[in-house]
Design an enzyme around this catalytic site. Structure first.
Site, PDB file in Angstrom:
ATOM      1  N   LYS A  25      -7.387  -5.013   2.559  1.00  0.00           N
ATOM      2  CA  LYS A  25      -6.287  -4.121   3.010  1.00  0.00           C
ATOM      3  C   LYS A  25      -5.111  -4.944   3.502  1.00  0.00           C
ATOM      4  CE  LYS A  25      -8.370  -0.176   2.244  1.00  0.00           C
ATOM      5  NZ  LYS A  25      -7.868   0.756   1.221  1.00  0.00           N
ATOM      6  N   ALA A  62      -0.031  -6.979   6.593  1.00  0.00           N
ATOM      7  CA  ALA A  62       0.802  -5.904   6.030  1.00  0.00           C
ATOM      8  C   ALA A  62       1.221  -4.885   7.080  1.00  0.00           C
ATOM      9  CB  ALA A  62       0.053  -5.206   4.901  1.00  0.00           C
ATOM     10  N   LEU A  64       1.145  -2.166  10.340  1.00  0.00           N
ATOM     11  CA  LEU A  64       0.367  -0.990  10.761  1.00  0.00           C
ATOM     12  C   LEU A  64      -0.471  -0.443   9.604  1.00  0.00           C
ATOM     13  CD1 LEU A  64       0.147   1.285  13.023  1.00  0.00           C
ATOM     14  CD2 LEU A  64       1.939   2.467  11.732  1.00  0.00           C
ATOM     15  N   LEU A  66      -1.256   2.164   7.540  1.00  0.00           N
ATOM     16  CA  LEU A  66      -0.537   3.420   7.310  1.00  0.00           C
ATOM     17  C   LEU A  66      -1.487   4.589   7.107  1.00  0.00           C
ATOM     18  CD1 LEU A  66       2.299   1.984   5.041  1.00  0.00           C
ATOM     19  CD2 LEU A  66       2.570   2.881   7.358  1.00  0.00           C
ATOM     20  N   GLY A 109       4.444  -4.337  11.436  1.00  0.00           N
ATOM     21  CA  GLY A 109       3.690  -4.778  12.605  1.00  0.00           C
ATOM     22  C   GLY A 109       3.144  -6.193  12.444  1.00  0.00           C
ATOM     23  N   GLU A 112       5.818  -8.196  13.806  1.00  0.00           N
ATOM     24  CA  GLU A 112       5.808  -8.046  15.271  1.00  0.00           C
ATOM     25  C   GLU A 112       4.720  -8.928  15.884  1.00  0.00           C
ATOM     26  OE1 GLU A 112       7.297  -3.825  16.545  1.00  0.00           O
ATOM     27  OE2 GLU A 112       5.745  -3.532  15.033  1.00  0.00           O
ATOM     28  N   GLU A 132       9.527  -0.290   8.058  1.00  0.00           N
ATOM     29  CA  GLU A 132       9.547   0.915   8.897  1.00  0.00           C
ATOM     30  C   GLU A 132      10.725   1.816   8.522  1.00  0.00           C
ATOM     31  OE1 GLU A 132       8.919  -2.113   9.948  1.00  0.00           O
ATOM     32  OE2 GLU A 132       7.527  -2.110  11.637  1.00  0.00           O
ATOM     33  N   ARG A 135       9.947   3.868   5.669  1.00  0.00           N
ATOM     34  CA  ARG A 135       8.809   4.786   5.902  1.00  0.00           C
ATOM     35  C   ARG A 135       9.195   5.896   6.882  1.00  0.00           C
ATOM     36  NH1 ARG A 135       6.616   2.309   1.973  1.00  0.00           N
ATOM     37  NH2 ARG A 135       5.713   0.253   2.262  1.00  0.00           N
ATOM     38  N   GLY A 140       7.314  -0.416  16.694  1.00  0.00           N
ATOM     39  CA  GLY A 140       6.641   0.086  17.898  1.00  0.00           C
ATOM     40  C   GLY A 140       5.750  -0.960  18.535  1.00  0.00           C
TER      41      GLY A 140
HETATM   42  C1  1HE Z   1      -2.523  -0.923   3.237  1.00  0.00           C
HETATM   43  C2  1HE Z   1      -1.386  -1.467   3.869  1.00  0.00           C
HETATM   44  C3  1HE Z   1      -0.981  -0.869   5.093  1.00  0.00           C
HETATM   45  C4  1HE Z   1      -1.730  -2.572   2.055  1.00  0.00           C
HETATM   46  N1  1HE Z   1      -1.696   0.159   5.585  1.00  0.00           N
HETATM   47  N2  1HE Z   1      -3.202   0.101   3.758  1.00  0.00           N
HETATM   48  N3  1HE Z   1       3.512  -1.740   6.238  1.00  0.00           N
HETATM   49  C5  1HE Z   1       4.030  -1.561   5.030  1.00  0.00           C
HETATM   50  O1  1HE Z   1       4.767  -0.641   4.756  1.00  0.00           O
HETATM   51  C6  1HE Z   1       3.580  -2.549   3.970  1.00  0.00           C
HETATM   52  C7  1HE Z   1       2.704  -1.855   2.948  1.00  0.00           C
HETATM   53  N4  1HE Z   1       2.047  -2.792   2.027  1.00  0.00           N
HETATM   54  C8  1HE Z   1       2.701  -3.367   0.986  1.00  0.00           C
HETATM   55  O2  1HE Z   1       3.895  -3.247   0.791  1.00  0.00           O
HETATM   56  C9  1HE Z   1       1.847  -4.181   0.047  1.00  0.00           C
HETATM   57  O3  1HE Z   1       0.498  -3.770   0.195  1.00  0.00           O
HETATM   58  C10 1HE Z   1       1.910  -5.717   0.288  1.00  0.00           C
HETATM   59  C11 1HE Z   1       3.287  -6.245  -0.138  1.00  0.00           C
HETATM   60  C12 1HE Z   1       1.631  -6.088   1.744  1.00  0.00           C
HETATM   61  C13 1HE Z   1       0.810  -6.429  -0.556  1.00  0.00           C
HETATM   62  O4  1HE Z   1       0.925  -6.009  -1.911  1.00  0.00           O
HETATM   63  P1  1HE Z   1      -0.334  -6.217  -2.904  1.00  0.00           P
HETATM   64  O5  1HE Z   1       0.118  -5.777  -4.284  1.00  0.00           O
HETATM   65  O6  1HE Z   1      -0.881  -7.580  -2.741  1.00  0.00           O
HETATM   66  O7  1HE Z   1      -1.485  -5.226  -2.361  1.00  0.00           O
HETATM   67  P2  1HE Z   1      -1.667  -3.641  -2.537  1.00  0.00           P
HETATM   68  O8  1HE Z   1      -2.310  -3.347  -3.872  1.00  0.00           O
HETATM   69  O9  1HE Z   1      -0.405  -2.897  -2.252  1.00  0.00           O
HETATM   70  O10 1HE Z   1      -2.668  -3.297  -1.364  1.00  0.00           O
HETATM   71  C14 1HE Z   1      -4.055  -3.582  -1.425  1.00  0.00           C
HETATM   72  C15 1HE Z   1      -4.769  -2.517  -0.619  1.00  0.00           C
HETATM   73  O11 1HE Z   1      -4.353  -2.606   0.746  1.00  0.00           O
HETATM   74  C16 1HE Z   1      -4.385  -1.099  -1.067  1.00  0.00           C
HETATM   75  O12 1HE Z   1      -5.502  -0.268  -0.815  1.00  0.00           O
HETATM   76  P3  1HE Z   1      -6.543   0.126  -2.020  1.00  0.00           P
HETATM   77  O13 1HE Z   1      -7.569   0.975  -1.349  1.00  0.00           O
HETATM   78  O14 1HE Z   1      -5.685   0.868  -3.029  1.00  0.00           O
HETATM   79  O15 1HE Z   1      -7.057  -1.190  -2.562  1.00  0.00           O
HETATM   80  C17 1HE Z   1      -3.285  -0.719  -0.092  1.00  0.00           C
HETATM   81  O16 1HE Z   1      -3.155   0.683   0.066  1.00  0.00           O
HETATM   82  C18 1HE Z   1      -3.785  -1.375   1.172  1.00  0.00           C
HETATM   83  N5  1HE Z   1      -2.702  -1.634   2.114  1.00  0.00           N
HETATM   84  N6  1HE Z   1      -0.912  -2.475   3.108  1.00  0.00           N
HETATM   85  C19 1HE Z   1      -2.777   0.610   4.917  1.00  0.00           C
HETATM   86  N7  1HE Z   1       0.070  -1.325   5.780  1.00  0.00           N
HETATM   87  C20 1HE Z   1       3.427  -0.841  15.695  1.00  0.00           C
HETATM   88  S1  1HE Z   1       4.342  -0.027  14.575  1.00  0.00           S
HETATM   89  C21 1HE Z   1       4.349  -0.981  13.138  1.00  0.00           C
HETATM   90  C22 1HE Z   1       4.870  -0.161  12.020  1.00  0.00           C
HETATM   91  C23 1HE Z   1       4.591  -0.798  10.694  1.00  0.00           C
HETATM   92  O17 1HE Z   1       3.958  -1.810  10.575  1.00  0.00           O
HETATM   93  S2  1HE Z   1       5.253   0.034   9.364  1.00  0.00           S
HETATM   94  C24 1HE Z   1       5.020  -1.051   8.011  1.00  0.00           C
HETATM   95  C25 1HE Z   1       3.704  -0.829   7.347  1.00  0.00           C
END
Ligand code: 1HE
Length: 258
Positions: A25, A62, A64, A66, A109, A112, A132, A135, A140
């Site tokens: 993940k 990656a 929080l 989500l 995060g 962060e 963020e 999204r 946070g």
């Molecule tokens: C996740 C998450 C996640 C991956 N929460 N499941 N963060 C984001 O908006 C970033 C979201 N992630 C991405 O943009 C990409 O996953 C990456 C660029 C980090 C990596 O890409 P990649 O192609 O290597 O991996 P993938 O195929 O997108 O992800 C592999 C698996 O991880 C997949 O799940 P699967 O069950 O389909 O295999 C994804 O859904 C899962 N995954 N990132 C949940 N973040 C205190 S407040 C903080 C607020 C925030 O952090 S908002 C930003 C959140």
């Protein structure tokens, strides 16, 4: 010691290696994992003098998890953010300096979390983003406080408004990371630095972790006094006196020479 299934903790002499271990993940931080980070740093053995924070797999973190971003009401959202604050404060103001080994995604995060560490080493695969904005949420996990102190408010505003992604070399230039190393070498460099940090007098490390960031926020006249108090305490330690004697009597390394 940690017993969280998604955190790997190794004690290597006086250095702790804390690794987010949820590569499938992309080391996304579930509530359970962020609480695990807090517990891990709270409970480091007292023999540890520095730590490395790493992420298993191709990405540091990656952000929080989500999949847990459910319909929280305002009160629950407030407490969720405060839970992150408490965990990341334990990294920044915990027992020892922390060196982050960055690679791949350092986003949301995850950025962060990296910003709460004391030294950031990035390899060439690293990229930084704050998704963020796209999204529909806000930072946070302390990012609004810590990230402008690294790169400035204007750059953070741009990242969140436009979704701008900083590549590794740009990130080092603007201040995300203090070190940039070839792909795959962030952990080795971070460990080397942590071993070096662990050799410092404990009060010097304490001053750098706890006094310096607060002095930097104080008005100058208060900062000068806090600096003087911290300097007096640090130099009064027997270890500091011994280190100065070692230099004066030719037993310590000269600056720039090992
Ligand atoms: C996740 C998450 C996640 C991956 N929460 N499941 N963060 C984001 O908006 C970033 C979201 N992630 C991405 O943009 C990409 O996953 C990456 C660029 C980090 C990596 O890409 P990649 O192609 O290597 O991996 P993938 O195929 O997108 O992800 C592999 C698996 O991880 C997949 O799940 P699967 O069950 O389909 O295999 C994804 O859904 C899962 N995954 N990132 C949940 N973040 C205190 S407040 C903080 C607020 C925030 O952090 S908002 C930003 C959140």
């Amino acid at each position: 010691m940690t017993s969280h299934p998604d955190i790997q903790l190794e004690i290597d002499g006086d250095v702790a290696v804390v690794r987010l271990n949820r590569a499938a993940k992309r080391n996304a931080l579930s509530d359970s994992l962020i609480l695990g980070v807090r517990a891990t740093f709270e409970n480091l053995p007292s023999s540890v003098r520095a730590a490395v924070l790493d992420g298993a797999g191709d990405h540091f973190c990656a952000g929080l998890d989500l999949s847990e971003l459910t319909e929280r009401d305002a009160g629950a959202g407030l407490h969720h953010s405060r839970m992150w604050h408490a965990a990341l404060e334990e990294v920044q103001y915990g027992p020892v300096p922390v060196v982050a080994a960055l690679h791949g995604a350092v986003v949301g995060g995850g950025l962060e979390l990296a910003a709460s560490c004391h030294i950031r080493v990035a390899d060439e695969t690293t990229f930084y983003a704050l998704p963020e904005g796209s999204r529909g949420i806000f930072v946070g996990g302390g990012g609004a406080v810590r990230i402008p102190r690294l790169i400035g408010t204007a750059r953070m505003t741009d990242m969140m408004l436009t979704g701008r992604v900083y590549k590794a070399d740009e990130g080092e230039r603007v201040g995300f990371a203090q070190y940039l190393v070839p792909a795959g070498q962030a952990f080795a460099k971070a460990l080397e630095l942590a071993r070096r940090v662990a050799q410092n007098a404990p009060l010097t490390n304490y001053a750098l972790m706890h006094a310096l960031p607060r002095i930097a926020e104080q008005p100058a006249d208060q900062g000068f006094l806090t600096e003087a108090l911290m300097a007096a305490i640090a130099q009064s330690a027997p270890e500091a006196k011994q280190r100065v004697r070692d230099f004066l009597e030719g037993r310590a390394a000269k600056v720039g020479k090992s």
